[in-house]
Design an enzyme around this catalytic site. Structure first.
Site, PDB file in Angstrom:
ATOM      1  N   LYS A  21      53.418  29.091  10.216  1.00  0.00           N
ATOM      2  CA  LYS A  21      53.646  28.914   8.689  1.00  0.00           C
ATOM      3  C   LYS A  21      54.842  28.030   8.427  1.00  0.00           C
ATOM      4  CE  LYS A  21      56.575  32.385   7.214  1.00  0.00           C
ATOM      5  NZ  LYS A  21      57.787  31.852   6.227  1.00  0.00           N
ATOM      6  N   ASN A  22      56.012  28.150   9.249  1.00  0.00           N
ATOM      7  CA  ASN A  22      57.264  27.455   9.001  1.00  0.00           C
ATOM      8  C   ASN A  22      57.020  25.905   9.279  1.00  0.00           C
ATOM      9  OD1 ASN A  22      58.442  29.675   7.926  1.00  0.00           O
ATOM     10  ND2 ASN A  22      59.531  29.940   9.528  1.00  0.00           N
ATOM     11  N   CYS A 114      62.075  35.964   1.441  1.00  0.00           N
ATOM     12  CA  CYS A 114      62.652  37.332   1.847  1.00  0.00           C
ATOM     13  C   CYS A 114      63.840  37.510   1.261  1.00  0.00           C
ATOM     14  CB  CYS A 114      62.473  37.600   3.248  1.00  0.00           C
ATOM     15  SG  CYS A 114      60.681  37.552   3.925  1.00  0.00           S
ATOM     16  N   ARG A 119      70.869  32.859   0.894  1.00  0.00           N
ATOM     17  CA  ARG A 119      69.971  31.578   0.857  1.00  0.00           C
ATOM     18  C   ARG A 119      70.487  30.425  -0.135  1.00  0.00           C
ATOM     19  NH1 ARG A 119      64.275  33.296   2.893  1.00  0.00           N
ATOM     20  NH2 ARG A 119      64.588  31.448   4.396  1.00  0.00           N
ATOM     21  N   ASP A 301      64.554  34.810  13.471  1.00  0.00           N
ATOM     22  CA  ASP A 301      63.262  35.236  13.065  1.00  0.00           C
ATOM     23  C   ASP A 301      62.790  36.226  14.153  1.00  0.00           C
ATOM     24  OD1 ASP A 301      62.919  34.033  10.697  1.00  0.00           O
ATOM     25  OD2 ASP A 301      62.476  32.231  11.613  1.00  0.00           O
ATOM     26  N   ARG A 394      52.292  37.791   4.297  1.00  0.00           N
ATOM     27  CA  ARG A 394      52.977  36.519   3.962  1.00  0.00           C
ATOM     28  C   ARG A 394      53.157  35.484   5.251  1.00  0.00           C
ATOM     29  NH1 ARG A 394      58.456  37.052   2.261  1.00  0.00           N
ATOM     30  NH2 ARG A 394      58.422  34.875   2.642  1.00  0.00           N
TER      31      ARG A 394
END
Ligand code: EPU
Length: 414
Positions: A21-22, A114, A119, A301, A394
């Protein structure tokens, strides 16, 4: 939607990892840098990626998906990102650098994602300002205007997203840019590599200092999204939780250095070029002292995975110091306690003493934390209900089905 897990089934077999994903998100964001076709292979079919694709489409890009391949072409019709899509995922921030570089303006509602901490985006925005771009934040919308001009910019912290945005801004900037203290996560390096394949001039790939010579235009490319290292770590954790022998294939073990080292000193592991086998027969006493930090150190993560592993370890004590996101410990500590875990949290430190876990109803708070709860459920005696798995979807493609294929007793209920 919930997962219902009956813990205790041993896992056995092989499981392939999807694209990250990232990695997919910044590569999709970078597609704005050219109108020519970008073909992304191994692009995971997960909610965040589909939302990013919808965001690009809503702004005028032509995007079509065929299986794991995504074809992107054409230009933007607008540089105003719609709030409904931009606020769905943090990754929407990754259109900032490329849109400013190519169109010299953007209106971007503050991105979602999230709930793991505040952030902020100061590093992204200060970097753009250093390149001569005017930045105004007003009513939760970021407005940028101006042609990026090469500069020297030292990031106060090696932010993944800020590095990705500033590299994208610099590749089409007027003149040369030197970026220092940049992130070196494998996903960042993949973006740098794709940009070079598109004609960008970047020196220092994978290093903490990048020298970027602005060019007038970039061209299309066909590029592979790298394997997801967090999904890889999740499957390995599942094997630890349930016991058994699992081979994770299509992964990149070199991207998981510290995590695999942590497991290989406690379990039988075999590391191949693109696969890892782990056999778990007993639980270790503990996982020592874990401190999360930017790559190549322990990834934030993977922290919630270790919290679960530590919770059902054999009575020893593990300490986790979460140094990236301030809210990433408490939620899972609370949920795991409902399953009998012994965890105390003091600010950004958690102390976990291994104990027997039993099934309970728990609720996901964020994507990686949700995966951590599934791992705990695979180990616990009795039935665990992991509520609201939309967070998990997600970032994971069919997590329940993948684990079921290895032998787990896990069902999805509406
Ligand atoms: N930070 C600032 N100012 C900024 C940018 C970041 O203070 O301008 C701080 C953040 O608040 C945080 C730290 O720096 O405390 C790290 O943030 P970073 O910018 O590196 O993270 P990110 O780009 O927002 C990506 C991943 C995250 C992953 C982090 C850290 C994507 C789309 N997201 O986020 O992934 O945790 O890097 O490795 O690439 C996930 O996949 O579940 C996830 C949250």
């Amino acid at each position: 939607m919930d997962y219902i897990i009956n813990g205790g089934n041993r896992l056995n077999g092989e499981i392939a990892v999807c694209g990250a994903k990232n990695c997919a998100l910044p590569l999709l964001g970078a597609s704005i840098l050219t109108d020519e076709e970008i073909i992304l292979r191994n692009c995971p079919q997960i909610v965040d990626v589909e939302n990013m694709i919808a965001l690009l489409q809503s702004m005028g890009k032509k995007v079509k998906r065929q299986g794991d391949s995504v074809y992107i072409s054409g230009g933007l019709a607008t540089t105003n990102a719609p709030k409904t899509l931009a606020t769905l995922l943090r990754g929407s921030a990754l259109i900032l650098g490329s849109t400013v570089a190519r169109y010299h303006q953007i209106e971007l509602p503050l991105p979602g994602g999230c709930a793991i901490g505040s952030r902020p985006m100061d590093i992204h925005l200060l970097g753009l300002e250093a390149m001569g771009v005017t930045v105004v934040s007003c009513d939760e919308v970021i407005h940028c205007n101006g042609v990026p001009v090469g500069t020297e910019y030292n990031m106060r912290f090696a932010s993944v997203g800020a590095t990705e945005n500033l590299v994208c801004a610099a590749v089409l900037a007027k003149g040369d840019t030197v970026l220092t203290n940049v992130a070196t996560e494998p996903e960042v390096v993949a973006l740098e590599e794709m940009l070079v394949c598109m004609g960008a001039q970047i020196d220092g790939l994978g290093k903490t200092e990048l020298y970027i010579k602005g060019v007038n235009s970039l061209h299309g490319v066909e590029f592979d999204v790298i394997p997801d290292r967090i999904v890889t770590a999740t499957y390995l954790s599942a094997a630890v939780a349930a016991g058994g022998k699992v081979t994770v294939t299509d992964c990149c073990p070199s991207h998981l250095g510290v995590f695999v080292n942590m497991l290989s000193t406690r379990f039988k592991t075999k590391v191949y070029d693109n696969a890892i086998t782990l056999q778990a027969d007993n639980q270790p006493s503990d996982y020592g002292k874990i401190i999360t930090a930017p790559y190549p150190f322990f990834p934030t993560d993977m922290q919630s995975l270790v919290m679960s592993l530590a919770a059902f370890s054999d009575r020893g004590t593990t300490v986790i110091n979460e140094r990236l996101f301030e809210n990433r410990l408490q939620h899972n500590a609370n949920e795991l306690s409902k399953m009998g875990a012994k965890i105390s949290v003091d600010k950004n430190k958690a102390k976990i003493t291994g104990s027997k876990l039993y099934g309970a109803k728990v609720k996901t708070g964020d994507l990686r934390g949700g995966a951590g709860l599934v791992i705990a459920g695979l180990n616990a005696s009795g039935t665990t209900v992991v509520q609201d798995v939309s967070h998990i979807n997600r970032g994971y493609f069919n997590l329940a089905e993948s684990l079921r294929n290895l032998g787990a007793d896990i069902k999805v209920s509406n």
